[in-house]
Design a protein around this motif. Sequence first.
Motif, PDB file in Angstrom:
ATOM      1  N   LYS A 128      34.617  85.156 -35.905  1.00  0.00           N
ATOM      2  CA  LYS A 128      35.740  85.025 -36.742  1.00  0.00           C
ATOM      3  C   LYS A 128      36.938  85.206 -35.863  1.00  0.00           C
ATOM      4  O   LYS A 128      36.928  86.033 -34.827  1.00  0.00           O
ATOM      5  CB  LYS A 128      35.888  86.002 -37.783  1.00  0.00           C
ATOM      6  CG  LYS A 128      37.103  86.185 -39.081  1.00  0.00           C
ATOM      7  CD  LYS A 128      36.938  87.179 -39.494  1.00  0.00           C
ATOM      8  CE  LYS A 128      38.343  87.025 -40.814  1.00  0.00           C
ATOM      9  NZ  LYS A 128      38.278  88.322 -41.485  1.00  0.00           N
ATOM     10  N   VAL A 129      38.125  84.447 -35.968  1.00  0.00           N
ATOM     11  CA  VAL A 129      39.467  84.750 -35.522  1.00  0.00           C
ATOM     12  C   VAL A 129      40.360  84.954 -36.434  1.00  0.00           C
ATOM     13  O   VAL A 129      40.681  84.306 -37.500  1.00  0.00           O
ATOM     14  CB  VAL A 129      39.926  83.426 -34.699  1.00  0.00           C
ATOM     15  CG1 VAL A 129      41.244  83.465 -33.885  1.00  0.00           C
ATOM     16  CG2 VAL A 129      38.869  83.034 -33.713  1.00  0.00           C
ATOM     17  N   VAL A 147      42.878  87.673 -32.648  1.00  0.00           N
ATOM     18  CA  VAL A 147      41.681  88.575 -32.272  1.00  0.00           C
ATOM     19  C   VAL A 147      40.352  87.649 -32.434  1.00  0.00           C
ATOM     20  O   VAL A 147      40.190  87.440 -33.691  1.00  0.00           O
ATOM     21  CB  VAL A 147      41.672  90.011 -32.859  1.00  0.00           C
ATOM     22  CG1 VAL A 147      40.459  90.748 -32.253  1.00  0.00           C
ATOM     23  CG2 VAL A 147      42.820  90.766 -32.632  1.00  0.00           C
ATOM     24  N   TYR A 148      39.563  87.463 -31.519  1.00  0.00           N
ATOM     25  CA  TYR A 148      38.257  86.873 -31.736  1.00  0.00           C
ATOM     26  C   TYR A 148      37.246  88.023 -31.774  1.00  0.00           C
ATOM     27  O   TYR A 148      37.056  88.705 -31.118  1.00  0.00           O
ATOM     28  CB  TYR A 148      37.923  86.034 -30.494  1.00  0.00           C
ATOM     29  CG  TYR A 148      36.456  85.286 -30.618  1.00  0.00           C
ATOM     30  CD1 TYR A 148      35.991  84.546 -31.590  1.00  0.00           C
ATOM     31  CD2 TYR A 148      35.369  85.941 -29.743  1.00  0.00           C
ATOM     32  CE1 TYR A 148      34.597  84.221 -31.306  1.00  0.00           C
ATOM     33  CE2 TYR A 148      33.970  85.691 -29.672  1.00  0.00           C
ATOM     34  CZ  TYR A 148      33.698  84.725 -30.562  1.00  0.00           C
ATOM     35  OH  TYR A 148      32.494  84.406 -30.795  1.00  0.00           O
ATOM     36  N   HIS A 182      44.690  75.126 -26.470  1.00  0.00           N
ATOM     37  CA  HIS A 182      44.617  74.509 -25.163  1.00  0.00           C
ATOM     38  C   HIS A 182      43.672  74.991 -24.222  1.00  0.00           C
ATOM     39  O   HIS A 182      43.049  74.211 -23.553  1.00  0.00           O
ATOM     40  CB  HIS A 182      46.065  73.996 -24.792  1.00  0.00           C
ATOM     41  CG  HIS A 182      47.114  73.335 -25.486  1.00  0.00           C
ATOM     42  ND1 HIS A 182      46.743  71.938 -25.719  1.00  0.00           N
ATOM     43  CD2 HIS A 182      48.010  73.680 -26.294  1.00  0.00           C
ATOM     44  CE1 HIS A 182      47.784  71.614 -26.499  1.00  0.00           C
ATOM     45  NE2 HIS A 182      48.270  72.671 -27.119  1.00  0.00           N
ATOM     46  N   LEU A 183      43.704  76.235 -24.156  1.00  0.00           N
ATOM     47  CA  LEU A 183      42.786  76.971 -23.067  1.00  0.00           C
ATOM     48  C   LEU A 183      41.311  76.930 -23.761  1.00  0.00           C
ATOM     49  O   LEU A 183      40.333  76.899 -23.159  1.00  0.00           O
ATOM     50  CB  LEU A 183      43.302  78.168 -22.625  1.00  0.00           C
ATOM     51  CG  LEU A 183      42.414  78.614 -21.592  1.00  0.00           C
ATOM     52  CD1 LEU A 183      42.292  77.842 -20.198  1.00  0.00           C
ATOM     53  CD2 LEU A 183      43.006  80.256 -21.071  1.00  0.00           C
ATOM     54  N   ARG A 184      41.290  77.141 -25.049  1.00  0.00           N
ATOM     55  CA  ARG A 184      40.062  77.027 -25.971  1.00  0.00           C
ATOM     56  C   ARG A 184      39.258  78.242 -25.625  1.00  0.00           C
ATOM     57  O   ARG A 184      38.057  78.290 -25.424  1.00  0.00           O
ATOM     58  CB  ARG A 184      39.290  75.955 -25.794  1.00  0.00           C
ATOM     59  CG  ARG A 184      39.970  74.686 -25.872  1.00  0.00           C
ATOM     60  CD  ARG A 184      39.268  73.374 -25.948  1.00  0.00           C
ATOM     61  NE  ARG A 184      38.047  73.162 -26.664  1.00  0.00           N
ATOM     62  CZ  ARG A 184      38.027  72.854 -28.045  1.00  0.00           C
ATOM     63  NH1 ARG A 184      39.325  72.462 -28.415  1.00  0.00           N
ATOM     64  NH2 ARG A 184      36.910  72.728 -28.565  1.00  0.00           N
ATOM     65  N   VAL A 185      39.760  79.571 -25.527  1.00  0.00           N
ATOM     66  CA  VAL A 185      39.243  80.603 -25.390  1.00  0.00           C
ATOM     67  C   VAL A 185      38.337  81.124 -26.365  1.00  0.00           C
ATOM     68  O   VAL A 185      37.186  81.371 -26.116  1.00  0.00           O
ATOM     69  CB  VAL A 185      40.283  81.832 -25.010  1.00  0.00           C
ATOM     70  CG1 VAL A 185      39.338  83.312 -25.035  1.00  0.00           C
ATOM     71  CG2 VAL A 185      41.143  81.730 -23.938  1.00  0.00           C
ATOM     72  N   PRO A 186      38.470  81.296 -27.733  1.00  0.00           N
ATOM     73  CA  PRO A 186      37.591  81.554 -28.580  1.00  0.00           C
ATOM     74  C   PRO A 186      36.390  80.689 -28.801  1.00  0.00           C
ATOM     75  O   PRO A 186      35.047  80.832 -28.926  1.00  0.00           O
ATOM     76  CB  PRO A 186      38.262  81.717 -30.065  1.00  0.00           C
ATOM     77  CG  PRO A 186      39.540  80.811 -29.906  1.00  0.00           C
ATOM     78  CD  PRO A 186      39.498  80.782 -28.289  1.00  0.00           C
ATOM     79  N   VAL A 204      41.396  89.486 -27.245  1.00  0.00           N
ATOM     80  CA  VAL A 204      42.693  89.578 -27.759  1.00  0.00           C
ATOM     81  C   VAL A 204      43.356  88.593 -27.193  1.00  0.00           C
ATOM     82  O   VAL A 204      43.657  88.631 -25.828  1.00  0.00           O
ATOM     83  CB  VAL A 204      43.230  91.039 -27.843  1.00  0.00           C
ATOM     84  CG1 VAL A 204      44.338  90.977 -28.450  1.00  0.00           C
ATOM     85  CG2 VAL A 204      42.082  92.000 -28.269  1.00  0.00           C
ATOM     86  N   MET A 205      43.987  87.670 -27.784  1.00  0.00           N
ATOM     87  CA  MET A 205      44.767  86.477 -27.310  1.00  0.00           C
ATOM     88  C   MET A 205      46.158  86.651 -27.539  1.00  0.00           C
ATOM     89  O   MET A 205      46.680  86.940 -28.690  1.00  0.00           O
ATOM     90  CB  MET A 205      44.398  85.262 -27.599  1.00  0.00           C
ATOM     91  CG  MET A 205      42.979  84.776 -27.323  1.00  0.00           C
ATOM     92  SD  MET A 205      42.279  83.669 -28.424  1.00  0.00           S
ATOM     93  CE  MET A 205      41.525  84.672 -29.482  1.00  0.00           C
TER      94      MET A 205
END
Length: 395
Positions: A128-129, A147-148, A182-186, A204-205
Motif C-alpha cells: 500500500k502507498v 509512504v510505501y 517518474h522514478l517509480r520507486v514503489p 518514505v518518498m
Amino acid sequence: MELTSRSLLYTVIAVAVLSVGLTVWLWPRFAGRTIPAVLGRLGSIAVTQVAIVTSFALAVNANFQFYGTWDELLGNDDTAPAALSKWGEGGDDGSPGDPSGGLVQSAGPEKLDKVHGLPKGSPDRVGKVESVRILGRRSQRATPAYVYLPPQYFQRQYNRQRFPVIVAISGYPGGSFLLAQHLRVPQTAGKLIGEGKLPPSVIVMIRPTIAPPRDTQCVDVPGGPQAETFFQKDLPEALKGHYRVGQDPSAWGALGYSSGGSCALQLTMRHPDTYTAAAALSPDYRVTNDPTTGNLFGSGEARLRRMREHDLMWRLKHLPAPQVSVLVATSREGEKNYPQAREFLDAVKPPMRAESIVLDRGSHNFRTWRRELPASLEWMGRQLTFPEDVADGRD
C-alpha cells in the motif's frame, strides 16, 4: 482554479489558440507604420507569446509537480507550520499541522491518484502507498510525503515485526509525486520484494526542501528553515511513532537523485547515528549557495566552518571517516560530475565503505535514474539490518 487543475490548463491553452487565431486574422490591420499599428503588432505578439509560454509552463508543472499550489509558486509558506506554533494550546480541530493528531497525519491524494502502475488489490498481497503529512516537532515544519508499506506489513505472521526504512528524497524542486510516477520507486520496490531481491522495507518518498519554493538543501539555515534537523531528528521520530519501523540506525538508509542524492550523502556522512547507508544517483558533493537556495550558511566567523562541513571532500580529508556505506551512481558520458564522483570514491577510507554504479552513457534525467534504481535498492537492502525487535502491538 487550482494551479495544477486541468480546467486552468485547458483554459490557458484555449486562450493561446484564440490569441494565435486573432493575431493571424487582425495582422493585416496592423500593417501600417502608424503608432496604433505598431502598438497593435507588439501587443498581439506579446499576448500570443505569453499565452503560449504559460500553457507550456502549466503543462510541465502539472506533469512534474514542481509547484503544487499557488502559494508555493508565489513563495508563500505552507499554512501548516503556522499551526505548529499552537502546540501548547491543545487544539482539536484536526487541521493539518495540529500535532494533537500525531506527527504523521493522513493527507489528501497529493496527486497519488495520478500515479500510474501502483499495484491494486489487497494490501496484504500488493502492499500500500499512503499519502501523509509529516510534522516536525523541532523544525516546526510540515511536509507532504508518500509512504510505501510492503505486503508483509499487513500479513498476520508479521503483525509485530518492525521493518527497515528507506528515505527516498527527490531532486529540487520535485517531490513525492516524481519519486512515484517518474522514478517509480514503489513499483520497483514491490517487484524486487516479490522476487526476494529486497527485504520487505518501508519507503518514505519526500522532497528535499521543507520551505518551498526555497531550496533548503537539507541544511540548517542560521535564522531560517532547519531542514537538516527535520531529516535527522523530526522525520525519524515521526515515523518511529507511527509505523512499525526499526528503532536502530542500522535499519535506516537514505536514497535520492540529483539534489536528493546530495542530501542522502550529507545526512548519512554527517549523522551516522541516524542513517547508516546512502544511495546517491547523480549527486553533488558539496552544498553551495545559488539563486534558489539563498544564503544557507549565515555570516560571521561561523560561515566558513559551516561551508566546509557541508563539503564532503573536505570532510573525507580532514575528519575521521564515519562507519557508513555509500553507493554513488554516475555516467562516464552525459554526467558532468563524473570526475567529482571518481574523486569522491577514491577519497573514501575505512571504516567507511563505498561502491558505485557507473554507466557508459547517461544523462541527468529519469531515464538514467530508472536504470540505476533497481541495483540501488538491492544494494540498500544488503546494507540495512532487518530489525530483530518487535513492536508492542500499539500500531
